[in-house]
Write an enzyme that holds these catalytic residues in place. Structure first.
Site, mmCIF file in Angstrom:
data_model
loop_
_atom_site.group_PDB
_atom_site.id
_atom_site.type_symbol
_atom_site.label_atom_id
_atom_site.label_comp_id
_atom_site.label_asym_id
_atom_site.label_seq_id
_atom_site.Cartn_x
_atom_site.Cartn_y
_atom_site.Cartn_z
ATOM 1 N N HIS A 156 -45.864 18.503 9.491
ATOM 2 C CA HIS A 156 -44.864 18.865 10.498
ATOM 3 C C HIS A 156 -43.509 18.273 10.156
ATOM 4 O O HIS A 156 -43.400 17.344 9.353
ATOM 5 C CB HIS A 156 -45.298 18.373 11.886
ATOM 6 N N LYS A 160 -41.325 15.099 15.035
ATOM 7 C CA LYS A 160 -42.522 15.210 15.890
ATOM 8 C C LYS A 160 -42.937 13.826 16.388
ATOM 9 O O LYS A 160 -42.971 12.873 15.613
ATOM 10 C CB LYS A 160 -43.661 15.860 15.096
HETATM 11 P P1 NAP Z 1 -37.581 19.051 21.043
HETATM 12 O O1 NAP Z 1 -36.690 19.941 20.249
HETATM 13 O O2 NAP Z 1 -37.434 17.569 20.897
HETATM 14 O O3 NAP Z 1 -37.444 19.464 22.586
HETATM 15 C C1 NAP Z 1 -37.876 18.683 23.656
HETATM 16 C C2 NAP Z 1 -36.815 18.822 24.712
HETATM 17 O O4 NAP Z 1 -37.264 18.258 25.939
HETATM 18 C C3 NAP Z 1 -35.499 18.087 24.343
HETATM 19 O O5 NAP Z 1 -34.421 18.964 24.523
HETATM 20 C C4 NAP Z 1 -35.455 16.942 25.361
HETATM 21 O O6 NAP Z 1 -34.122 16.533 25.656
HETATM 22 C C5 NAP Z 1 -36.132 17.629 26.527
HETATM 23 N N1 NAP Z 1 -36.542 16.705 27.569
HETATM 24 C C6 NAP Z 1 -36.965 15.429 27.496
HETATM 25 N N2 NAP Z 1 -37.213 14.934 28.717
HETATM 26 C C7 NAP Z 1 -36.924 15.942 29.589
HETATM 27 C C8 NAP Z 1 -36.941 16.058 31.006
HETATM 28 N N3 NAP Z 1 -37.312 15.030 31.782
HETATM 29 N N4 NAP Z 1 -36.575 17.234 31.577
HETATM 30 C C9 NAP Z 1 -36.218 18.266 30.815
HETATM 31 N N5 NAP Z 1 -36.141 18.236 29.469
HETATM 32 C C10 NAP Z 1 -36.509 17.072 28.878
HETATM 33 O O7 NAP Z 1 -39.100 19.386 20.716
HETATM 34 P P2 NAP Z 1 -39.740 20.816 20.377
HETATM 35 O O8 NAP Z 1 -39.913 20.959 18.916
HETATM 36 O O9 NAP Z 1 -39.052 21.880 21.156
HETATM 37 O O10 NAP Z 1 -41.217 20.596 20.954
HETATM 38 C C11 NAP Z 1 -41.441 20.374 22.338
HETATM 39 C C12 NAP Z 1 -42.932 20.072 22.536
HETATM 40 O O11 NAP Z 1 -43.687 21.231 22.162
HETATM 41 C C13 NAP Z 1 -43.463 18.935 21.674
HETATM 42 O O12 NAP Z 1 -44.450 18.237 22.384
HETATM 43 C C14 NAP Z 1 -44.067 19.644 20.477
HETATM 44 O O13 NAP Z 1 -45.084 18.888 19.825
HETATM 45 C C15 NAP Z 1 -44.631 20.852 21.150
HETATM 46 N N6 NAP Z 1 -44.837 22.027 20.308
HETATM 47 C C16 NAP Z 1 -45.846 22.832 20.707
HETATM 48 C C17 NAP Z 1 -46.098 23.998 20.038
HETATM 49 C C18 NAP Z 1 -47.198 24.884 20.532
HETATM 50 O O14 NAP Z 1 -47.414 25.958 19.967
HETATM 51 N N7 NAP Z 1 -47.909 24.486 21.586
HETATM 52 C C19 NAP Z 1 -45.325 24.353 18.925
HETATM 53 C C20 NAP Z 1 -44.283 23.519 18.550
HETATM 54 C C21 NAP Z 1 -44.044 22.363 19.271
HETATM 55 P P3 NAP Z 1 -33.504 15.218 24.906
HETATM 56 O O15 NAP Z 1 -33.790 15.407 23.450
HETATM 57 O O16 NAP Z 1 -32.051 15.249 25.243
HETATM 58 O O17 NAP Z 1 -34.219 14.024 25.492
#
Ligand code: NAP
Length: 267
Positions: A156, A160
């Site tokens: 990844h 992550k």
């Molecule tokens: P990311 O780019 O870091 O996005 C996470 C977002 O959540 C950031 O914008 C963060 O803001 C925000 N956040 C944090 N606390 C919050 C709150 N209290 N209220 C609202 N927003 C908040 O990560 P990503 O790559 O999009 O991944 C997100 C999640 O999905 C992770 O757990 C990842 O492992 C998972 N994922 C799942 C799949 C699937 O198929 N299920 C695929 C890819 C990823 P700040 O950065 O400003 O704190």
């Protein structure tokens, strides 16, 4: 078809941005609000990178969002702690969660399942929404009936938070359903550097690679006398997850139970 009112938590994130576009561009979805602690009281178009033809309010937390907005589904794409809190809060308000956030513990999942059973409400948590990844897990489970020596390597991007990935854990769990626990490698093997053999799951080893440039990839290696088999899936962008998110949002509307894993709702 009646439109499904959706709230998205984490709209600024890499997954969240794709989910916002999915909700805004799907005819029978209505993007009712987003939750972002940095933009409380704003409109989504005030967040950099968004230019939607509709007005979508931003709430700083899910509680106040649910007090003001009537919705059917919460899509959570945040972080493990926030995601768990959001999922429980949504269920409290009878809003069905579709959770892509990974890193939930076994206890978290059991607690959520208990709440869903008590309330008879649907909830879908999928560590991987890419249909190809779900097939990779299913094919791995099939292969594990014939090959008991297995190493899982998940790769990844380096932002992550959790390791091993939710997909790797789910793959190992699915394999464990058909494979007797078995310690792999030499019975007397010793790590000269701690962690060299990766994490141990029922004697299978899981290795986590983190590098910039990667998105989400996994290969499952099977070995036996004179042959190996490799099953590999690659997600090259976050759009690859959105067809699974769409199916989950549609399906959760007709569910009264907790579902963990997209493979359990695909026909
Ligand atoms: P990311 O780019 O870091 O996005 C996470 C977002 O959540 C950031 O914008 C963060 O803001 C925000 N956040 C944090 N606390 C919050 C709150 N209290 N209220 C609202 N927003 C908040 O990560 P990503 O790559 O999009 O991944 C997100 C999640 O999905 C992770 O757990 C990842 O492992 C998972 N994922 C799942 C799949 C699937 O198929 N299920 C695929 C890819 C990823 P700040 O950065 O400003 O704190």
């Amino acid at each position: 078809m009646k439109s499904i009112k959706v709230i998205i938590a984490g709209p600024r994130g890499r997954m969240g941005r794709e989910a916002v576009m999915l909700a805004a561009n799907t005819e029978h979805f209505e993007l009712a609000a987003v939750v972002d602690y940095k933009f409380d009281g704003k409109q989504i178009n005030e967040i950099q990178g968004f230019q939607l033809p509709i007005e979508v309010p931003v709430f700083g937390n899910l509680e106040s969002c649910l007090q003001h907005i009537k919705a059917d589904v919460l899509i959570d794409l945040t972080t493990p702690e926030v995601g768990m809190h959001h999922t429980k809060t949504a269920l409290q308000y009878n809003v069905r969660p579709v959770v892509g956030t990974t890193g939930f513990s076994k206890n978290d999942l059991e607690e959520l399942e208990r709440i869903c059973t008590e309330k008879e409400i649907g909830c879908i948590i999928a560590p991987n929404f890419a249909i190809g990844a779900v097939l990779m897990m299913k094919f791995s489970q099939m292969a594990a009936k014939y090959f008991q020596d297995i190493e899982i390597i998940e790769l990844h991007h380096d932002q992550k938070l959790d390791a091993p990935s939710g997909t790797a854990v789910k793959t190992a769990e699915m394999i464990a359903e058909v494979r007797e626990a078995k310690k792999q490698g030499h019975q007397n093997e010793k790590e000269t550097i701690t962690g060299a053999r990766g994490a141990d799951f029922d004697g299978m080893h899981i290795h986590s690679v983190r590098l910039p440039g990667l998105v989400a990839h996994q290969q499952v290696l099977f070995g036996s006398d004179g042959q190996t088999l490799t099953i590999r899936h690659d997600s090259y962008n976050r759009a690859s997850f959105m067809s699974g998110v769409k199916v989950a949002v549609e399906t959760v509307m007709n569910l009264k139970t907790f579902v963990y894993g997209l493979e359990n709702i695909l026909e």
